[in-house]
Design an enzyme around this catalytic site. Structure first.
Site, PDB file in Angstrom:
ATOM      1  N   CYS A 170       0.440  -1.068  -0.569  1.00 21.99           N
ATOM      2  CA  CYS A 170       0.304  -0.207  -0.307  1.00 21.99           C
ATOM      3  C   CYS A 170       0.972   1.186  -0.712  1.00 21.99           C
ATOM      4  O   CYS A 170       0.570   2.207  -0.381  1.00 21.99           O
ATOM      5  CB  CYS A 170      -0.796  -0.113   1.312  1.00 21.99           C
ATOM      6  SG  CYS A 170      -2.239  -0.955   1.091  1.00 21.99           S
ATOM      7  N   CYS A 194      14.534   4.148  -5.095  1.00 25.61           N
ATOM      8  CA  CYS A 194      13.722   4.111  -5.061  1.00 25.61           C
ATOM      9  C   CYS A 194      12.930   4.484  -3.762  1.00 25.61           C
ATOM     10  O   CYS A 194      13.456   5.827  -3.208  1.00 25.61           O
ATOM     11  CB  CYS A 194      12.946   2.360  -5.222  1.00 25.61           C
ATOM     12  SG  CYS A 194      13.371   1.580  -3.887  1.00 25.61           S
TER      13      CYS A 194
END
Ligand SMILES: [Zn+2]
Length: 393
Positions: free
Chosen positions: A197, A351
């Protein structure tokens, strides 16, 4: 098929309790007997996050006598979009403690047990054994498999839920009466296939949809009313506004609850089982990993760095490391973006947390960029160690 009540009734309800729970007491199927069972019930919520927040609020309001909360995390501002048990004044404090404060406000009659720790293979059985029922709201596969394995090994039922963007799933796993999570999902998905999520996002209100299903099932199991979601998977699509029920059978070949189980105790390492990064990515990052601090030092020293942020555009909008260029991981893996990488500069990938950049690094090295490196812990680590003024998510 109904099941017998999971919990014996408490001896009696106090006058306060009778007043408080009157809207339950006048439902014939719940009544005094059901409410006494709720009072006697001990339920553990694994995680006080997206699913745990609404689940704990409603379990407390319903009069579950003992509520355990296990969570090691602290409340972050980005949690407040969906984790409604926490408030602005709780930011920075442990989630388990913040949740306990909210529960005390809603129902001081609930006995709250705080486990302000990470659930791991050394404590999971001991903690689970103190409860009748587990409500699993974890957001990662390693913990999910561990919760399942511990519950099956202890013979405990648990209510499982998961959420992602607009989609939710829920079921009740109880080895004695039906399949387990491994019967449904024998193997974890390959690393990187299913974003979390934190990476993919979740519609806040979806937590309430799935969390309330979990509480509904918990109440049914405790009181023995209705037909529990054992052997059935509830799949919810918020965009279509559609609930589907899928039959799940006990798998005779299940590694855990099948006829010839190969998993007879908790695994040594669930992270390893679920593979935080793929074998190729693991090989690629070995000896080619720098810390956020080292990246900052390289930039400050004037080193000719080409910093590629391999996250998605929506994440780039939230925060970015100065000097970075956005090149999403998918464009590197497909080869479409390879021409953007210079041959004469030190290539650094990052990232959010270091998993996607590891995968991208493997692809980049395979394409000939042997000296490329990635940043361990990604931009999360950069925010924590270099620039805390950047927003986190
Ligand atoms: Zn199974």
């Amino acid at each position: 098929m109904g099941l017998p009540p999971l919990v014996e009734p408490a001896a009696e309800l106090s006058v306060d309790e009778i007043r408080r729970y009157s809207r339950h007491l006048i439902i014939p199927d719940v009544g005094m007997d059901g409410q006494k069972r709720l009072k006697n019930a001990k339920v553990l919520a694994v995680g006080a996050g997206g699913l745990g927040s609404p689940a704990l609020l409603y379990l407390a309001a319903a009069g579950v006598g003992t509520l355990g909360i296990i969570d090691f995390d602290t409340v972050d501002e980005s949690n407040l979009q969906r984790q409604v048990i926490h408030g602005v004044s709780d930011v920075g404090t442990p989630k388990a403690e913040s949740a306990a404060r909210s529960i005390a406000e809603i129902n001081p009659l609930v006995n709250v047990v705080i486990h302000n720790t990470a659930l791991d293979r050394d404590n999971v059985k001991e903690i689970f054994s103190q409860y009748d029922l587990i409500v699993d709201g974890t957001d990662n596969f390693a913990t999910r498999y561990m919760v399942n394995d511990a519950a099956v090994l202890l013979g405990k039922p648990y209510v499982w839920g998961s959420i992602y963007r607009f989609d939710g799933q829920a079921s009740v796993f109880w080895e004695e009466h039906g399949p387990c999570y491994r019967c449904l999902y024998p193997e974890p998905p390959p690393p990187g296939m299913v974003p979390s999520c934190a990476e993919g996002g979740v519609l806040g209100v979806l937590c309430a949809s799935i969390g309330s299903i979990q509480v509904n099932e918990a109440i049914k199991l405790i009181t023995g009313i209705g037909e529990p979601l054992v052997g059935r998977l509830m799949v919810y699509d918020a965009l279509e506004m559609e609930y589907r029920k899928i039959k799940v059978r006990k798998d005779p070949d299940c590694a855990l609850c099948g006829d010839n189980p190969t998993v007879t105790d908790l695994l040594e390492d669930y992270e390893d089982f679920c593979g935080a990064v793929s074998v190729e990515a693991q090989e690629a990052i070995t000896g080619s990993t720098i810390t956020a601090r080292e990246l900052k030092d390289w930039q400050d020293s004037g080193k000719d760095v080409f910093l590629a942020d391999v996250r998605e555009p929506a994440e780039w909008e939230i925060n970015r490391i100065p000097g970075a260029v956005l090149i999403p991981k998918g464009d590197i893996l497909s080869g479409a973006a390879l021409a953007q990488f210079p041959q004469d500069k030190q290539i650094v990938l990052h990232c959010k947390s270091g998993v996607r950049s590891a995968e991208a690094l493997a692809a980049l090295k395979a394409a000939g960029f042997k000296d490329a490196v990635h940043v361990q812990g990604g931009i999360v680590s950069w925010v924590n160690t270099v620039d805390p003024s950047l927003p986190s998510y």
